[in-house]
Design a protein around this motif. Sequence first.
Motif, mmCIF file in Angstrom:
data_model
loop_
_atom_site.group_PDB
_atom_site.id
_atom_site.type_symbol
_atom_site.label_atom_id
_atom_site.label_comp_id
_atom_site.label_asym_id
_atom_site.label_seq_id
_atom_site.Cartn_x
_atom_site.Cartn_y
_atom_site.Cartn_z
ATOM 1 N N UNK A 79 -12.265 3.335 4.253
ATOM 2 C CA UNK A 79 -12.759 4.129 5.299
ATOM 3 C C UNK A 79 -12.309 4.033 6.603
ATOM 4 N N UNK A 80 -11.952 4.939 7.224
ATOM 5 C CA UNK A 80 -11.328 4.923 8.583
ATOM 6 C C UNK A 80 -9.951 4.073 9.037
ATOM 7 N N UNK A 81 -9.267 3.764 7.595
ATOM 8 C CA UNK A 81 -8.115 3.065 7.917
ATOM 9 C C UNK A 81 -6.875 4.099 7.700
ATOM 10 N N UNK A 137 0.374 1.331 9.878
ATOM 11 C CA UNK A 137 -0.643 1.280 8.846
ATOM 12 C C UNK A 137 -1.595 0.136 9.139
ATOM 13 N N UNK A 138 -2.954 0.463 8.554
ATOM 14 C CA UNK A 138 -3.857 -0.978 8.689
ATOM 15 C C UNK A 138 -3.817 -1.369 7.301
ATOM 16 N N UNK A 178 -6.302 8.339 6.967
ATOM 17 C CA UNK A 178 -5.072 8.912 6.575
ATOM 18 C C UNK A 178 -4.149 8.009 5.690
ATOM 19 N N UNK A 179 -3.630 8.871 4.516
ATOM 20 C CA UNK A 179 -2.772 8.136 3.443
ATOM 21 C C UNK A 179 -1.406 8.428 3.526
ATOM 22 N N UNK A 180 -0.599 7.692 3.603
ATOM 23 C CA UNK A 180 0.738 7.785 3.552
ATOM 24 C C UNK A 180 1.434 7.423 2.128
ATOM 25 N N UNK A 181 1.833 8.324 1.280
ATOM 26 C CA UNK A 181 2.474 7.947 0.127
ATOM 27 C C UNK A 181 3.933 7.648 -0.009
ATOM 28 N N UNK A 182 4.485 6.569 -0.413
ATOM 29 C CA UNK A 182 5.769 6.434 -0.280
ATOM 30 C C UNK A 182 6.592 6.454 -1.688
ATOM 31 N N UNK A 192 -4.531 6.164 -8.393
ATOM 32 C CA UNK A 192 -5.139 5.614 -7.282
ATOM 33 C C UNK A 192 -4.923 6.596 -5.918
ATOM 34 N N UNK A 193 -3.867 7.206 -5.813
ATOM 35 C CA UNK A 193 -3.835 8.093 -4.714
ATOM 36 C C UNK A 193 -4.853 8.958 -4.647
ATOM 37 N N UNK A 194 -5.339 9.694 -5.539
ATOM 38 C CA UNK A 194 -6.281 10.734 -5.285
ATOM 39 C C UNK A 194 -7.818 10.101 -4.751
ATOM 40 N N UNK A 195 -7.940 9.087 -5.053
ATOM 41 C CA UNK A 195 -9.441 8.520 -4.536
ATOM 42 C C UNK A 195 -9.028 7.894 -3.434
ATOM 43 N N UNK A 196 -7.959 7.103 -3.110
ATOM 44 C CA UNK A 196 -7.581 6.516 -1.660
ATOM 45 C C UNK A 196 -7.781 7.742 -0.792
ATOM 46 N N UNK A 197 -7.101 8.598 -1.002
ATOM 47 C CA UNK A 197 -7.094 9.691 -0.234
ATOM 48 C C UNK A 197 -8.587 10.452 0.400
#
Length: 544
Positions: A180-182, A375-376, A206-210, A196-201
Amino acid sequence: MSADNGDATEVLDAVVVGAGFSGLYMLIRLRELGLRSTVIEKGDDVGGTWYWNRYPGARCDIDSVDYCYSFSPKLLEEWRWTERFATQPEILSYLEFVADTFDLRRDIRFSTTVTAADFDAESGTWLVRTSDGNLLRARYVVMAVGNLSEPKRPDIPGVDTFAGDSFHTAQWPKEGVDFTGRRVGVIGTGSTGIQAIPLIAEQAEHLFVFQRTPNYSMPARNAPLEPQYVEDVLASFDERREVSRRSDAGTPFPPASKGTFEVSDEEREAMFEEGWRRGGINALSYAFTDFFTDVRANEVAQEFARRKIRELVEDPQTAESLLPSHHIGTKRTCVDTNYFATYNRDNVTLVDLRREPIEAVTEGGIRTASRHIDLDCLVYAVGFDAMTGAMTAIDIAGRGDRTLREAWADGPATYLGLMVADFPNLFLVTGPGSPGVLSNMVVSIEQHVEWIAETIGYLEAEGLATIEASPAAQDQWVAHVNDLANATLYPQAASWYLGANIPGKARVFMPYVNGCGNYRSECEAVVRDGYRGFALTPAASARA
Ligand code: NA7
């Protein structure tokens, strides 16, 4: 514990490495043989793959009603799955339930790793060293270490300089992670990243997918299981499992019967649509016999999958970056819930590494060829040293002190994926050269554990000291496995099946592609022919 020649060595009959699906069942079968056995497990409880992979969204891609043991009526009676595809916590609970039901933990040493195993030709036994400084002597060693259990280290400069929190999906903290907030970066878009990506999003600011290589992913269409459906499955479970055992993929679904071009374009489209509607890993591959063998047939399925991605992703440039180009199925097809639609969120950015490669991880994030992204947190979903890594991580030395690492320097060589020449009485569960990773793992694991248990039982009953694969039989098997693979499209992709994801690893296609049923028949024939291709040594001459 009994002393061996006065030293501190503990003498057992069998040592099993790993307490996942394989190791737990192996222990049960060894106990039935009346053998003194112990399981060495790195984790602090049972579960193996399902103990370690606690990342958000971790879930099986085989139907839960088929991804379970079949050997115990009691387990079948007392356990009920709740979803079509079980989550990691549910599968872990299942394995804990198995451990409780059979009181397995008393024979498992947790938080302990096997560091070395040396074959002592004098006595025909193995000397096993563990991380707590113990020495165990045993006649049999069973490597129940899993195929996807040695996490790949992220091979990116600067990984250690990152000041934020970083996680490998296969070493996820038990207490979970709150994003949250990261600002979060996920590296990797294989099955793990895609889960994992949909749940982390949903959590991250903000989510950056590399993404280095886009992958095909089929919709899971996961849903709660109707209790009546589960009862119906259980009512005919034995028949269902027998069909799975004789099938290609270790699942009970009927095989394809037609070639891609034996049907009209409209019919083919309708079949793909039907598969996509049903979802699951075989959403497209279920339909046609030539999916894995005919480039043109595979391309038709690829086109369908790419069209679906274009429909699901609103931004055309992002959609373009997400389009895979390898032959579909030749890298493990992913199964997702809302993966592609996640890129329609305002807080998700796809970083296409083919346009802007990662140069380094920095203290504050990731520097690509064109920018720095602050990134955090960093999540490494970068995969595993698959199929061999967990074994070659241990100093295993067979006859003549030759190590397994040396024996496998040019790629893993086994006989039936079960044994390695010059490593007597060392058994592999779902080793390279067997169908394991291309199948329902539990069906393959049960077959191997049963084969190993029956073989050990046979040695015990006949007063034999050792069994070992003959080099000639092993060479033939390796050639056979390669011939089978080369008749398919599989070896054309740079996949972990081929060792291509690990820099410097020998590129050899590792799984047996001809299906669980055919493989099982080959193993049965070997036993029927008096352990054809194996050398069996009477007790008196074990030291030869
Ligand atoms: P995979 O399928 O090996 O996927 C790993 C992903 O990580 C894949 O997208 C890789 O891209 C990516 N990766 C690996 N190293 C890097 C670096 N250095 N830079 C950027 N991206 C990288 O592992 P999973 O854990 O997802 O799945 C493993 C199996 O577990 C799966 O098949 C199921 O059977 C269960 P690449 O493709 O190498 O370009």
